[in-house]
Scaffold this active site. Structure first.
Site, PDB file in Angstrom:
ATOM      1  CG  ASP A  96      15.039  -1.600   4.081  1.00  0.00           C
ATOM      2  OD1 ASP A  96      15.991  -1.024   4.503  1.00  0.00           O
ATOM      3  OD2 ASP A  96      14.176  -1.973   4.972  1.00  0.00           O
TER       4      ASP A  96
ATOM      5  CE  LYS B  10      -3.103  -2.220   3.199  1.00  0.00           C
ATOM      6  NZ  LYS B  10      -3.804  -1.956   4.343  1.00  0.00           N
TER       7      LYS B  10
END
Length: 182
Positions: free
Chosen positions: A109, A39
């Site tokens: 990341d 999301k």
């Protein structure tokens, strides 16, 4: 816990406009499909799509990482690393074959999720494939992957806001903020 601003909304807006101009230049005269990772990338994708001066549409893809999720307090204190196993929870709805595809992610990341998604999307045989990430945390990289369009490189901090969450909270903050680990 009071979040502190790491990147202010004005700076985000300016950088998103610059990325939009880069994409417009790189794909001049061609149509593109943005594929947002659910999301967290939804806000970045919305703002970015409005800055691109091309025929553009978007789709969404969803993933989930395996691993025992720590309690919220543990996650804030020490971070969270999945086992590296990622599974698809929602595939794209439209054909990507012979299309210009830009995968839009909130944060790059460890690289585990984006490597997995890159492989899936390349299997759809797009004409071109690029990665746009609002944030990049290179110190946490486990897989060698880089974004083609990157908003900001950030230190290893727990960030929320502008789509990023902590236990489904803080997504709606207009700035990228750091949540204190203590």
């Amino acid at each position: 816990m009071q979040p502190r601003i790491l990147i202010a909304r004005e700076k985000i807006a300016a950088r998103v406009a610059e990325i939009g101009a880069e994409i417009t230049r790189d794909f001049a005269g061609e149509a593109i499909i943005f594929v947002g990772v659910l999301k967290g990338a939804a806000i970045f994708l919305s703002d970015l799509a409005r800055q691109v001066r091309l025929d553009a549409t978007f789709d969404f893809i969803g993933v989930s990482s395996y691993g025992a999720r720590p309690t919220p307090a543990q996650e804030l204190h020490g971070g969270w690393d999945s086992t590296g196993e990622v599974r698809l929870t929602k595939d794209v709805d439209h054909s990507l074959r012979d299309k210009n595809v830009i995968l839009v992610e909130d944060i790059l990341d460890t690289g585990l999720t984006l490597t997995y998604l890159k492989d899936i999307l390349l299997s759809h045989q797009p004409k071109a494939f690029r990665i746009a990430a609002l944030l990049d945390k290179p110190s946490r990289r486990k897989k060698p992957i880089a974004g083609d369009y990157v908003g900001f490189s950030i230190p290893d901090e727990f960030v929320v806001g502008y789509g990023l969450d902590y236990a489904e909270r803080y997504r709606n903050l207009p700035d990228v903020c750091v949540l204190p680990r203590e």
